[in-house]
Design a protein around this motif. Structure first.
Motif, PDB file in Angstrom:
ATOM      1  N   GLN A   1       0.824  -1.207   0.000  1.00  0.00           N
ATOM      2  CA  GLN A   1       0.000   0.000   0.000  1.00  0.00           C
ATOM      3  C   GLN A   1       0.861   1.261   0.000  1.00  0.00           C
ATOM      4  OE1 GLN A   1      -2.413  -1.104   3.482  1.00  0.00           O
ATOM      5  NE2 GLN A   1      -4.225  -1.062   2.185  1.00  0.00           N
ATOM      6  N   LEU A   2       1.907   1.261   0.834  1.00  0.00           N
ATOM      7  CA  LEU A   2       2.824   2.411   0.867  1.00  0.00           C
ATOM      8  C   LEU A   2       3.513   2.597  -0.473  1.00  0.00           C
ATOM      9  CD1 LEU A   2       4.611   2.343   4.348  1.00  0.00           C
ATOM     10  CD2 LEU A   2       3.220   4.183   3.390  1.00  0.00           C
ATOM     11  N   GLN A   3       3.912   1.492  -1.074  1.00  0.00           N
ATOM     12  CA  GLN A   3       4.597   1.555  -2.357  1.00  0.00           C
ATOM     13  C   GLN A   3       3.664   2.120  -3.439  1.00  0.00           C
ATOM     14  OE1 GLN A   3       6.555  -2.133  -3.031  1.00  0.00           O
ATOM     15  NE2 GLN A   3       7.848  -1.377  -4.697  1.00  0.00           N
ATOM     16  N   GLY A   4       2.405   1.678  -3.417  1.00  0.00           N
ATOM     17  CA  GLY A   4       1.436   2.198  -4.375  1.00  0.00           C
ATOM     18  C   GLY A   4       1.180   3.685  -4.175  1.00  0.00           C
ATOM     19  N   GLU A   5       1.068   4.106  -2.923  1.00  0.00           N
ATOM     20  CA  GLU A   5       0.864   5.525  -2.642  1.00  0.00           C
ATOM     21  C   GLU A   5       2.065   6.345  -3.095  1.00  0.00           C
ATOM     22  OE1 GLU A   5      -0.022   5.971   1.478  1.00  0.00           O
ATOM     23  OE2 GLU A   5      -1.852   4.762   1.406  1.00  0.00           O
ATOM     24  N   TRP A   6       3.275   5.795  -2.901  1.00  0.00           N
ATOM     25  CA  TRP A   6       4.478   6.524  -3.323  1.00  0.00           C
ATOM     26  C   TRP A   6       4.522   6.660  -4.836  1.00  0.00           C
ATOM     27  CZ3 TRP A   6       8.506   5.572  -6.598  1.00  0.00           C
ATOM     28  CH2 TRP A   6       9.577   6.469  -6.536  1.00  0.00           C
ATOM     29  N   ILE A   7       4.164   5.594  -5.569  1.00  0.00           N
ATOM     30  CA  ILE A   7       4.168   5.657  -7.031  1.00  0.00           C
ATOM     31  C   ILE A   7       3.203   6.738  -7.510  1.00  0.00           C
ATOM     32  CG2 ILE A   7       3.612   4.394  -9.152  1.00  0.00           C
ATOM     33  CD1 ILE A   7       4.481   1.831  -7.680  1.00  0.00           C
ATOM     34  N   SER A   8       2.003   6.783  -6.910  1.00  0.00           N
ATOM     35  CA  SER A   8       1.029   7.810  -7.287  1.00  0.00           C
ATOM     36  C   SER A   8       1.558   9.204  -6.973  1.00  0.00           C
ATOM     37  CB  SER A   8      -0.300   7.572  -6.552  1.00  0.00           C
ATOM     38  OG  SER A   8      -0.902   6.365  -6.972  1.00  0.00           O
ATOM     39  N   ALA A   9       2.173   9.370  -5.814  1.00  0.00           N
ATOM     40  CA  ALA A   9       2.738  10.673  -5.442  1.00  0.00           C
ATOM     41  C   ALA A   9       3.864  11.068  -6.389  1.00  0.00           C
ATOM     42  CB  ALA A   9       3.240  10.632  -4.001  1.00  0.00           C
TER      43      ALA A   9
END
Length: 490
Positions: A459-467
């Motif tokens: 989840q953190l990795q996905g949020e970072w990619i979006s950011a």
């Protein structure tokens, strides 16, 4: 003075040309000044966090993921996007306006021909022609008059009015091109973000399925121990609750996946083939932007570049409005044949030609020119104010997205520590199981925290990619403004 005019020493009409000239030169009044444009080269930009430092993205920045599946999706979206098609047509309209402005600045030659059948009035100015007297050259009362020939005209652009119109149209065209780049950036970044969101939820769903498998294994082992009499009781309630919570998370992931896939399909066009994505490994977190953002921000963001070109166009429109106060000089000429009888139309004696030089100077127009100048000046100031606002928002946008990238990077570092610890505990459990110290159910219980932390990591990795994608979009996605000659306005 009365006697002076009465004696006609100097006739009053002598002063008329001087009066007209002076009134024409002093026609502009109460013009509002231009507001100041933000100098982005002198702008103080926030310090970009270390986690957001690397290099500027390229114009095809999504290829840095080295994912052919993603590259194909972006290419299809850019090719078939309805929003891009709309902006592309706006570019074509702006290009046509340039050609129209350039044509208006050049000479114009027309061919004209007309045929007129009329009956002369015996009581009018042309009364003699109503008689039928061949000796006098009249064959009335009916005549068939014909005219054909060429007419040309050209306006001398002494004050630069037409040139200013051309520059204004060119500025709008450049702005529309930048808006096209902005549309392409929005479409490509939306597709890339949707793609990695889908990959994130696919990975998360798989982790949740693994987690449910381990919970099911534990529940199965506990029941077998109870049935074999190893344990005296079993609590199915807590196990059912845990499984229900996992199932709930799986259902949420599936629903989110369906929504994301529908959104991606819409970005590609509803006539595009259905998208079936192959799961891939999520990109690792990395640095993405330089630490200093100054004047470069102007050239990297297409929306700011578009706003800049609208300012250039508006200033040229102001120049044109100023030039409208000055005299206009028109050159006209004609070469044609004119005859009262069609039988005489093609004779050399029917040929006529002439040249006319005309001057027009606005003297009194009820305030039309000043009203027009007020409108274009207000529009120009509106363009400048909009640009200044966009600059502030752009810098803030970059700073906020960079800060989010930094925050997620920090969270990921802490989460990696937790994940490493969970992995270590699970590895010890596997070692104990291999030598027969603990059961397989205990190994499964040791794996549960590891899978839960892996889910948080995903989840953190996905949020970072979006950011990171939003940060790339905030700095223009590798857009490069075209080198165009700057228009100077006095």
């Amino acid at each position: 003075m009365h006697n002076f005019y009465k004696n006609k020493i100097i006739p009053p009409f002598i002063f008329l040309p001087l009066f007209i000239s002076l009134s024409g030169c002093a026609w502009v009044h109460d013009e509002k000044p231009a507001i100041a444009e933000t100098d982005i080269a002198q702008l103080r930009t926030p310090q970009i966090p270390k986690a957001a430092m690397q290099k500027w993205p390229g114009s095809d920045w999504w290829t840095d993921y080295h994912n052919p599946q993603l590259n194909a999706l972006v290419a299809q979206a850019l090719k078939d996007s309805p929003s891009i098609a709309v902006v592309q047509q706006r570019v074509e309209v702006a290009k046509a306006h340039i050609k129209m402005s350039e044509a208006s600045d050049g000479p114009q030659v027309d061919f004209g021909a007309d045929l007129e059948r009329q009956k002369m009035s015996a009581e009018g100015v042309m009364g003699p022609f109503a008689l039928d007297d061949p000796a006098a050259g009249t064959t009335g009362p009916w005549y068939t008059n014909g005219t054909f020939g060429l007419q040309g005209r050209y306006e001398l652009d002494l004050w630069g009015k037409n040139r200013a119109h051309i520059q204004s149209a060119l500025g709008v065209y450049q702005a529309k091109q930048a808006e096209l780049a902005e549309a392409r950036l929005l479409v490509s970044s939306a597709v890339v973000e949707l793609y990695w969101d889908i990959q994130t939820y696919m990975a998360l769903k798989q982790t949740l399925m693994d987690l449910r498998e381990q919970e099911t294994l534990i529940a199965k082992t506990d029941r077998q121990l109870y049935e074999q009499g190893v344990t005296s009781s079993i609590d199915d309630t807590s196990t059912s609750i845990r499984l229900a919570k996992i199932d709930e998370q799986i259902d949420v992931s599936k629903g989110r996946l369906r929504l994301l896939q529908t959104s991606l399909q819409a970005m590609l066009g509803m006539n595009a083939p259905a998208v079936h994505l192959t799961p891939v490994t999520l990109p690792e977190m990395k640095d993405s932007l330089p630490s200093v953002l100054g004047y470069e921000l102007l050239a990297r963001r297409p929306d700011l570049q578009a706003a800049h070109w609208y300012i250039e166009a508006s200033l040229s429109a102001v120049d044109a409005a100023h030039a409208a106060f000055y005299p206009s000089i028109n050159l006209m000429g004609f070469l044609q044949y004119d005859a009262l009888h069609m039988s005489d139309l093609f004779r050399s004696s029917a040929q006529q030609m002439g040249a006319i030089a005309g001057l027009t100077l606005p003297v009194f127009d009820s305030g039309r020119l000043n009203a027009n100048l007020g409108i274009v000046r207000a529009n120009s100031n509106l363009s400048i104010a909009s640009y200044n606002k966009a600059v502030v928002e752009a810098v803030s946008d970059v700073a906020k997205n960079a800060s989010q990238v930094q925050t997620l990077s920090d969270e990921n570092a802490h989460q990696q520590t937790v994940l490493d610890g969970s992995q270590h505990i699970y590895s010890l459990a596997q070692q104990h199981f291999s030598v027969g110290i603990i059961s397989g159910a205990q190994v499964a219980k040791a794996k549960l925290p590891l899978l839960q932390e892996q889910a948080k990591k995903i989840q953190l990795q996905g949020e970072w990619i979006s950011a990171d994608i939003r940060l790339i979009r905030a700095v223009g996605g590798g857009y490069r403004a075209q080198n165009t000659e700057t228009v100077h306005h006095g």
